[in-house]
Design an enzyme around this catalytic site. Structure first.
Site, PDB file in Angstrom:
ATOM      1  N   CYS A   3      -6.462  -0.414  13.453  1.00  0.00           N
ATOM      2  CA  CYS A   3      -6.841   0.416  12.306  1.00  0.00           C
ATOM      3  C   CYS A   3      -8.061  -0.212  11.655  1.00  0.00           C
ATOM      4  O   CYS A   3      -8.798  -0.964  12.318  1.00  0.00           O
ATOM      5  CB  CYS A   3      -5.668   0.602  11.345  1.00  0.00           C
ATOM      6  N   ASN A   6      -6.240  -3.764   9.346  1.00  0.00           N
ATOM      7  CA  ASN A   6      -5.138  -4.504   9.989  1.00  0.00           C
ATOM      8  C   ASN A   6      -4.147  -5.062   8.963  1.00  0.00           C
ATOM      9  O   ASN A   6      -3.559  -6.131   9.174  1.00  0.00           O
ATOM     10  CB  ASN A   6      -5.668  -5.612  10.920  1.00  0.00           C
ATOM     11  N   CYS A   8      -2.233  -2.422   6.984  1.00  0.00           N
ATOM     12  CA  CYS A   8      -1.296  -1.325   6.671  1.00  0.00           C
ATOM     13  C   CYS A   8      -0.758  -0.653   7.939  1.00  0.00           C
ATOM     14  O   CYS A   8       0.379  -0.899   8.348  1.00  0.00           O
ATOM     15  CB  CYS A   8      -1.956  -0.281   5.771  1.00  0.00           C
ATOM     16  N   ARG A   9      -1.566   0.203   8.548  1.00  0.00           N
ATOM     17  CA  ARG A   9      -1.061   1.043   9.642  1.00  0.00           C
ATOM     18  C   ARG A   9      -0.779   0.275  10.936  1.00  0.00           C
ATOM     19  O   ARG A   9       0.308   0.404  11.516  1.00  0.00           O
ATOM     20  CB  ARG A   9      -2.045   2.193   9.923  1.00  0.00           C
ATOM     21  N   SER A  10      -1.764  -0.491  11.416  1.00  0.00           N
ATOM     22  CA  SER A  10      -1.554  -1.135  12.721  1.00  0.00           C
ATOM     23  C   SER A  10      -0.478  -2.229  12.694  1.00  0.00           C
ATOM     24  O   SER A  10       0.233  -2.384  13.695  1.00  0.00           O
ATOM     25  CB  SER A  10      -2.867  -1.637  13.337  1.00  0.00           C
ATOM     26  N   ASP A 118      -4.506   6.947   6.202  1.00  0.00           N
ATOM     27  CA  ASP A 118      -4.555   5.589   5.648  1.00  0.00           C
ATOM     28  C   ASP A 118      -3.838   5.553   4.296  1.00  0.00           C
ATOM     29  O   ASP A 118      -4.258   6.234   3.359  1.00  0.00           O
ATOM     30  CB  ASP A 118      -6.025   5.187   5.473  1.00  0.00           C
TER      31      ASP A 118
END
Ligand code: 4NP
Length: 153
Positions: A3, A6, A8-10, A118
């Site tokens: 993402c 690095n 939050c999402r990934s 995001d």
């Protein structure tokens, strides 16, 4: 799993996919990285850690890092959490590694161009939606990974 930051999402995707592959008995290295170096060395965002923990996944051991060129050699599959990350990754790697790069949700069978929004500028609700989306998609994602690796479930 890649993402922007690095944090939050990934990291959430790394935690979920790692758990599912382990449960399937499949020995794989699952890692995550960001396009930016801004948060390098940091733990995931506390909202991401809290949300994942609430659903039974520990991501607190993770530390953010920026993606490197060697990642394109070392990993068989590189999944971008949204379309802008995907375009950026493709421009990084013009040659052989390009076939490894996919949009995370698309690879899991969602419509072309589907993004994991995001949650960074959002609230806990956005983190929970993010977790649930990644979790749902990961079922088909892991099935595909196992099938492409020739593992019969
Ligand atoms: P992520 O969220 O890409 O899901 O980790 C973000 C985290 C930090 C920033 C942007 C997105 N940032 O600009 O610092």
């Amino acid at each position: 799993m890649v993402c922007l930051g690095n944090i939050c999402r990934s990291p959430i995707a790394e935690g979920i996919v790692k758990r599912k592959l382990q449960s399937a008995g499949f020995d794989a290295i699952v890692d995550s990285a960001g396009l930016l170096s801004y948060h390098s060395g940091e733990q995931p965002d506390h909202r991401a850690m809290e949300t994942a923990a609430r659903f039974g996944i520990d991501i607190s051991y993770q530390r953010a890092r920026q993606i490197t060129r060697t990642d394109f050699e070392n990993f068989d599959l590189i999944l971008a959490m949204d379309s802008s990350v995907y375009s950026e990754l493709k421009s990084f790697r013009q040659s052989s590694g390009i076939r490894k790069i996919h949009l995370f949700l698309e690879y899991a069978g969602y419509p072309a161009g589907s993004d994991v929004p995001d949650p960074y500028y959002g609230t806990m609700r956005h983190f929970e939606e993010c977790f649930k989306l990644i979790e749902s998609a990961s079922v088909a994602l892991v099935t595909r990974i196992l099938s492409e690796a020739g593992v019969n479930e």
